[in-house]
Design a protein around this motif. Structure first.
Motif, PDB file in Angstrom:
ATOM      1  N   ILE A 232       0.763  -1.271   0.159  1.00 41.13           N
ATOM      2  CA  ILE A 232      -0.044  -0.143   0.021  1.00 41.13           C
ATOM      3  C   ILE A 232       0.939   1.268   0.037  1.00 41.13           C
ATOM      4  CG2 ILE A 232      -1.995  -1.322   1.150  1.00 41.13           C
ATOM      5  CD1 ILE A 232      -0.912   0.312   3.761  1.00 41.13           C
ATOM      6  N   SER A 233       0.198   2.534  -0.080  1.00 42.56           N
ATOM      7  CA  SER A 233       0.938   3.706   0.077  1.00 42.56           C
ATOM      8  C   SER A 233       1.158   3.941   1.286  1.00 42.56           C
ATOM      9  CB  SER A 233       0.354   4.772  -0.846  1.00 42.56           C
ATOM     10  OG  SER A 233      -1.138   4.988   0.060  1.00 42.56           O
ATOM     11  N   ASN A 234       2.234   5.104   1.566  1.00 38.29           N
ATOM     12  CA  ASN A 234       2.251   5.772   2.900  1.00 38.29           C
ATOM     13  C   ASN A 234       1.020   6.555   3.316  1.00 38.29           C
ATOM     14  OD1 ASN A 234       4.903   4.969   3.084  1.00 38.29           O
ATOM     15  ND2 ASN A 234       5.739   6.795   2.403  1.00 38.29           N
TER      16      ASN A 234
ATOM     17  N   PRO B 209      -5.841  -9.774   6.964  1.00 35.61           N
ATOM     18  CA  PRO B 209      -5.887  -8.076   6.753  1.00 35.61           C
ATOM     19  C   PRO B 209      -7.211  -7.820   7.101  1.00 35.61           C
ATOM     20  CG  PRO B 209      -6.065  -9.612   4.757  1.00 35.61           C
ATOM     21  CD  PRO B 209      -5.979 -10.696   5.653  1.00 35.61           C
ATOM     22  N   PRO B 210      -7.150  -6.635   7.820  1.00 37.92           N
ATOM     23  CA  PRO B 210      -8.462  -5.779   8.204  1.00 37.92           C
ATOM     24  C   PRO B 210      -9.032  -5.200   6.850  1.00 37.92           C
ATOM     25  CG  PRO B 210      -6.555  -4.584   8.981  1.00 37.92           C
ATOM     26  CD  PRO B 210      -5.943  -6.121   8.390  1.00 37.92           C
ATOM     27  N   PRO B 211     -10.300  -5.029   7.130  1.00 38.71           N
ATOM     28  CA  PRO B 211     -10.796  -4.303   6.026  1.00 38.71           C
ATOM     29  C   PRO B 211     -10.308  -3.119   5.343  1.00 38.71           C
ATOM     30  CG  PRO B 211     -12.584  -4.901   7.656  1.00 38.71           C
ATOM     31  CD  PRO B 211     -11.143  -4.895   8.083  1.00 38.71           C
ATOM     32  N   TRP B 212      -9.772  -1.946   6.196  1.00 37.96           N
ATOM     33  CA  TRP B 212      -8.857  -1.154   5.722  1.00 37.96           C
ATOM     34  C   TRP B 212      -7.659  -1.379   4.849  1.00 37.96           C
ATOM     35  CZ3 TRP B 212      -3.723  -0.293   6.492  1.00 37.96           C
ATOM     36  CH2 TRP B 212      -3.319  -0.580   7.576  1.00 37.96           C
ATOM     37  N   LEU B 213      -6.904  -2.522   5.193  1.00 36.79           N
ATOM     38  CA  LEU B 213      -5.720  -2.936   4.510  1.00 36.79           C
ATOM     39  C   LEU B 213      -6.214  -3.517   3.083  1.00 36.79           C
ATOM     40  CD1 LEU B 213      -3.033  -3.461   4.049  1.00 36.79           C
ATOM     41  CD2 LEU B 213      -2.927  -5.625   5.269  1.00 36.79           C
TER      42      LEU B 213
ATOM     43  N   GLU C  53      -7.026  -0.442   0.947  1.00 42.62           N
ATOM     44  CA  GLU C  53      -5.806   0.315   0.609  1.00 42.62           C
ATOM     45  C   GLU C  53      -5.156  -0.610  -0.534  1.00 42.62           C
ATOM     46  OE1 GLU C  53      -5.075   3.212   1.033  1.00 42.62           O
ATOM     47  OE2 GLU C  53      -6.710   3.676   2.546  1.00 42.62           O
ATOM     48  N   ARG C  54      -5.155  -1.835  -0.535  1.00 33.87           N
ATOM     49  CA  ARG C  54      -4.409  -2.512  -1.414  1.00 33.87           C
ATOM     50  C   ARG C  54      -5.241  -2.590  -2.945  1.00 33.87           C
ATOM     51  NH1 ARG C  54      -2.856  -8.249   1.576  1.00 33.87           N
ATOM     52  NH2 ARG C  54      -0.754  -7.535   2.279  1.00 33.87           N
ATOM     53  N   GLU C  55      -6.477  -2.567  -2.813  1.00 37.43           N
ATOM     54  CA  GLU C  55      -7.292  -2.221  -3.980  1.00 37.43           C
ATOM     55  C   GLU C  55      -6.887  -0.858  -4.766  1.00 37.43           C
ATOM     56  OE1 GLU C  55      -8.783  -2.702  -7.382  1.00 37.43           O
ATOM     57  OE2 GLU C  55      -8.551  -4.281  -6.001  1.00 37.43           O
ATOM     58  N   THR C  56      -7.140   0.082  -3.610  1.00 36.17           N
ATOM     59  CA  THR C  56      -6.496   1.536  -4.143  1.00 36.17           C
ATOM     60  C   THR C  56      -5.038   1.613  -4.908  1.00 36.17           C
ATOM     61  OG1 THR C  56      -8.075   2.598  -2.174  1.00 36.17           O
ATOM     62  CG2 THR C  56      -6.212   3.978  -3.401  1.00 36.17           C
ATOM     63  N   GLN C  57      -3.970   1.031  -4.164  1.00 35.77           N
ATOM     64  CA  GLN C  57      -2.760   0.988  -4.650  1.00 35.77           C
ATOM     65  C   GLN C  57      -2.621   0.107  -5.911  1.00 35.77           C
ATOM     66  OE1 GLN C  57      -0.538   2.628  -3.724  1.00 35.77           O
ATOM     67  NE2 GLN C  57       1.444   1.928  -4.338  1.00 35.77           N
ATOM     68  N   ALA C  58      -3.473  -0.693  -6.170  1.00 32.75           N
ATOM     69  CA  ALA C  58      -3.580  -1.685  -7.436  1.00 32.75           C
ATOM     70  C   ALA C  58      -3.899  -0.795  -8.487  1.00 32.75           C
ATOM     71  CB  ALA C  58      -4.355  -2.844  -7.196  1.00 32.75           C
TER      72      ALA C  58
END
Length: 122
Positions: A63-65, A89-93, A96-101
């Motif tokens: 994920i991003s910073n 992985p919690p929901p936020w992670l 964020e992984r999908e956002t980063q992808a």
């Protein structure tokens, strides 16, 4: 010469976790190169176990910073803490992984478009 903070950043370690004698001095280019070629035990341990600086935590979580901050992660994490997040992985992670992808897909699309434009103009 470089500040210890710069050397720690380049070595990808969390400065406050390094030995005090490292934190309190300037590091020459020769010393820095030697640390990279032949890391002392404390450096090996920090790279393996942490705590890790934010950019390393973010990279290991893919994920991003900024994603770390949105997820409420403000402190450095150890390798074990990162592994726990990855294992469950919690929901936020996951968000964020999908956002980063999505960001990476868009960067690849734009790079491909720009390369096509360059070829057409060349």
């Amino acid at each position: 010469m470089m500040k210890s903070a710069t050397a720690a950043l380049k070595l990808e370690v969390y400065l406050p976790a390094t030995p005090r004698e490292f934190q309190e001095r300037m590091v020459s280019r020769e010393e820095f190169d030697e640390l990279r070629r032949n890391p002392p035990g404390w450096l090996v341990d920090l790279r393996r176990d942490g705590p890790h600086p934010r950019h390393v935590v973010a990279a290991r979580l893919r994920i991003s910073n900024s994603g770390l901050a949105r997820g409420g992660i403000t402190e450095p994490l150890t390798t074990a803490q990162i592994a726990e997040l990855v294992a469950d992985p919690p929901p936020w992670l996951e968000r964020e992984r999908e956002t980063q992808a999505e960001v990476l897909r868009e960067q690849r699309r734009l790079r491909g478009r720009d390369e096509g434009t360059d070829r057409a103009n060349g």
